[in-house]
Scaffold this active site. Structure first.
Site, PDB file in Angstrom:
ATOM      1  N   HIS A   1      -7.405   9.672  -2.193  1.00  0.00           N
ATOM      2  CA  HIS A   1      -6.779   9.657  -1.092  1.00  0.00           C
ATOM      3  C   HIS A   1      -7.801   9.840   0.213  1.00  0.00           C
ATOM      4  CE1 HIS A   1      -2.483   8.999   0.626  1.00  0.00           C
ATOM      5  NE2 HIS A   1      -3.572   9.399   1.452  1.00  0.00           N
TER       6      HIS A   1
ATOM      7  N   LYS B   1      -2.418   5.448  -4.186  1.00  0.00           N
ATOM      8  CA  LYS B   1      -3.474   6.701  -4.175  1.00  0.00           C
ATOM      9  C   LYS B   1      -3.467   7.948  -4.709  1.00  0.00           C
ATOM     10  CE  LYS B   1      -3.483   4.781   0.980  1.00  0.00           C
ATOM     11  NZ  LYS B   1      -2.342   5.039   1.016  1.00  0.00           N
TER      12      LYS B   1
ATOM     13  N   ASP C   1       0.580  -0.709  -0.199  1.00  0.00           N
ATOM     14  CA  ASP C   1       0.426  -0.058   0.572  1.00  0.00           C
ATOM     15  C   ASP C   1       0.903   1.362   0.187  1.00  0.00           C
ATOM     16  OD1 ASP C   1      -2.789   0.753   0.906  1.00  0.00           O
ATOM     17  OD2 ASP C   1      -1.485   2.548   1.820  1.00  0.00           O
TER      18      ASP C   1
ATOM     19  N   TYR D   1       3.453   9.703  -0.565  1.00  0.00           N
ATOM     20  CA  TYR D   1       4.147   9.175   0.420  1.00  0.00           C
ATOM     21  C   TYR D   1       5.246   9.329  -0.314  1.00  0.00           C
ATOM     22  CZ  TYR D   1       0.359   6.021   2.481  1.00  0.00           C
ATOM     23  OH  TYR D   1      -1.419   6.190   3.272  1.00  0.00           O
TER      24      TYR D   1
HETATM   25  P1  NDP Z   1       0.375   1.346  11.691  1.00  0.00           P
HETATM   26  O1  NDP Z   1      -0.687   0.810  12.680  1.00  0.00           O
HETATM   27  O2  NDP Z   1       1.524   0.369  10.732  1.00  0.00           O
HETATM   28  O3  NDP Z   1       1.596   1.602  13.262  1.00  0.00           O
HETATM   29  C1  NDP Z   1       3.861   1.742  12.553  1.00  0.00           C
HETATM   30  C2  NDP Z   1       4.478   1.989  13.768  1.00  0.00           C
HETATM   31  O4  NDP Z   1       4.656   1.178  13.740  1.00  0.00           O
HETATM   32  C3  NDP Z   1       5.774   2.741  12.622  1.00  0.00           C
HETATM   33  O5  NDP Z   1       5.929   3.577  13.481  1.00  0.00           O
HETATM   34  C4  NDP Z   1       6.350   1.360  12.725  1.00  0.00           C
HETATM   35  O6  NDP Z   1       7.953   1.623  13.557  1.00  0.00           O
HETATM   36  C5  NDP Z   1       5.813   0.263  14.193  1.00  0.00           C
HETATM   37  N1  NDP Z   1       5.545  -1.207  14.243  1.00  0.00           N
HETATM   38  C6  NDP Z   1       5.367  -1.610  12.934  1.00  0.00           C
HETATM   39  N2  NDP Z   1       5.304  -2.846  13.503  1.00  0.00           N
HETATM   40  C7  NDP Z   1       5.825  -3.111  14.640  1.00  0.00           C
HETATM   41  C8  NDP Z   1       5.424  -4.265  15.275  1.00  0.00           C
HETATM   42  N3  NDP Z   1       5.186  -5.583  15.139  1.00  0.00           N
HETATM   43  N4  NDP Z   1       5.800  -4.027  16.971  1.00  0.00           N
HETATM   44  C9  NDP Z   1       5.868  -2.405  17.561  1.00  0.00           C
HETATM   45  N5  NDP Z   1       5.723  -1.728  16.653  1.00  0.00           N
HETATM   46  C10 NDP Z   1       5.666  -2.032  15.162  1.00  0.00           C
HETATM   47  O7  NDP Z   1       1.059   3.050  11.389  1.00  0.00           O
HETATM   48  P2  NDP Z   1       0.086   4.029   9.901  1.00  0.00           P
HETATM   49  O8  NDP Z   1       0.229   5.040  10.047  1.00  0.00           O
HETATM   50  O9  NDP Z   1       1.583   3.178   8.979  1.00  0.00           O
HETATM   51  O10 NDP Z   1      -0.224   3.108   9.204  1.00  0.00           O
HETATM   52  C11 NDP Z   1      -0.314   1.853   8.025  1.00  0.00           C
HETATM   53  C12 NDP Z   1      -0.301   2.032   6.747  1.00  0.00           C
HETATM   54  O11 NDP Z   1      -2.296   2.452   6.285  1.00  0.00           O
HETATM   55  C13 NDP Z   1       0.881   3.580   6.244  1.00  0.00           C
HETATM   56  O12 NDP Z   1       2.262   2.704   5.949  1.00  0.00           O
HETATM   57  C14 NDP Z   1      -0.182   3.466   4.911  1.00  0.00           C
HETATM   58  O13 NDP Z   1       0.260   2.490   3.657  1.00  0.00           O
HETATM   59  C15 NDP Z   1      -1.825   3.581   5.648  1.00  0.00           C
HETATM   60  N6  NDP Z   1      -2.184   5.072   6.046  1.00  0.00           N
HETATM   61  C16 NDP Z   1      -2.912   5.455   5.037  1.00  0.00           C
HETATM   62  C17 NDP Z   1      -3.277   6.500   5.233  1.00  0.00           C
HETATM   63  C18 NDP Z   1      -4.566   7.124   4.201  1.00  0.00           C
HETATM   64  O14 NDP Z   1      -4.840   8.319   4.646  1.00  0.00           O
HETATM   65  N7  NDP Z   1      -5.194   6.431   3.702  1.00  0.00           N
HETATM   66  C19 NDP Z   1      -3.212   7.225   6.683  1.00  0.00           C
HETATM   67  C20 NDP Z   1      -2.251   6.389   6.938  1.00  0.00           C
HETATM   68  C21 NDP Z   1      -1.788   5.033   6.981  1.00  0.00           C
HETATM   69  P3  NDP Z   1       8.794   0.020  11.876  1.00  0.00           P
HETATM   70  O15 NDP Z   1       8.466   1.172  11.135  1.00  0.00           O
HETATM   71  O16 NDP Z   1      10.004   1.084  12.630  1.00  0.00           O
HETATM   72  O17 NDP Z   1       8.684  -0.667  12.463  1.00  0.00           O
END
Ligand code: NDP
Length: 281
Positions: A112, A79, A49, A54
């Protein structure tokens, strides 16, 4: 290359979409995102995704194109950014995404944000319908649409979005929106599924207790909660171990009581913006 028997969702037009994927918001273009996508594909992920905003479509595309996994087995979502809404902008923005990704088609293209105050999402959607008819995208959907926005779209178009990608996690479970989407065969996809960067969701004692009972981590428990609620889920990580961990969720099941305990974490509090207010171009 791992071949994992993983759950898929059948979208309303028959297209199969993996239920668990990798999100790449905040993953830096180049080595960081390429490494993350490669690591994900290697452990079995088949859904990636990204989004124009991004600024990492190029890296996502490079990792996909250089992978041993055939393109047809990978489901790519991108998006359309807010400033590209409107009939005259969509096609160029779409072609630019395709070009950056270096791909011939997109599996799922999303609006988006609705940006209701701009009043452009209906005409934007009409352009999405054309891309779908031309086969440039396999399915089309929306993101951050409320029930009100979905109803507005339905008044003007016969094409129902395949997916609505929204903020959704145990603290903000969006039950009313989920009910509406389920009644209209729109699949809900959860963003910030494990709470998002900097959240303390994973510190919740309830999640730790359940995780301990299953020999899993709180993040795996939360991913499992999404899967068992029939949500499509895209946890983001750029860390190889956490990427693998978030996908290692197909060998345990949460009981009804455990699901209910996690449902009980709801506060109704968003972390991200309110879709009615978010107008950033
Ligand atoms: P997430 O809920 O996926 O959380 C991501 C965070 O959690 C990062 O800081 C990551 O750090 C950490 N993390 C990942 N795996 C673990 C784990 N197993 N244990 C502890 N910490 C962990 O948040 P996002 O906001 O990134 O949402 C996911 C995806 O959704 C986005 O990447 C994007 O693709 C989409 N999105 C879409 C939006 C929209 O408007 N349509 C808005 C926001 C997000 P690290 O990378 O260091 O592991």
């Amino acid at each position: 290359m791992a071949v994992i028997d993983q759950p898929t969702i059948t979208l309303r037009n028959g297209v199969q979409m993996p239920q668990l994927g990798l999100g790449v918001w905040r993953a830096k273009d180049g080595a960081e995102v390429e490494h993350a996508v490669r690591a994900a594909l290697a452990c079995g992920y088949r859904l990636i995704d990204t989004a124009a905003v991004y600024q990492n479509e190029a890296g996502v595309g490079a990792a996909i194109r250089s992978s041993d996994v055939p393109r047809k087995d990978i489901f790519v979502t991108t998006k359309l950014w807010n400033s590209d809404q409107g009939a005259k902008n969509v096609r160029a923005a779409f072609e630019a995404s395709l070009e950056r990704l270096g791909l011939d088609y997109i599996d799922l293209y999303l609006i988006h944000w609705p940006m209701p105050k701009k009043g452009l999402f209906v005409e934007t959607w009409k352009e999405f319908e054309k891309l779908l008819a031309e086969g440039k995208v396999r399915s089309i959907g929306v993101s951050n649409f409320t029930v009100e926005h979905l109803e507005e779209l339905a008044k003007h178009s016969e094409t129902v979005p395949s997916v609505n990608q929204v903020e959704l996690h145990p603290r903000f479970p969006q039950e009313e929106l989920r009910r509406y989407c389920s009644e209209h065969d729109i699949h809900v996809q959860s963003w910030s599924p494990i709470g998002g960067q900097g959240s303390d969701l994973l510190d919740e004692e309830t999640l730790h207790d359940i995780a301990q009972d299953h020999g899993k981590t709180p993040a795996q428990v939360v991913v499992r909660w999404h899967l068992q609620h029939d949500l499509i889920v895209i946890p983001k990580s750029v860390n190889e171990q956490r990427i693998a961990q978030n996908f290692d969720v197909f060998d345990f099941e949460l009981s009804d009581d455990e699901m209910a305990a996690i449902d009980g974490l709801a506060t109704g509090q968003r972390r991200g913006p309110d879709p009615n207010e978010f107008n950033t171009a």
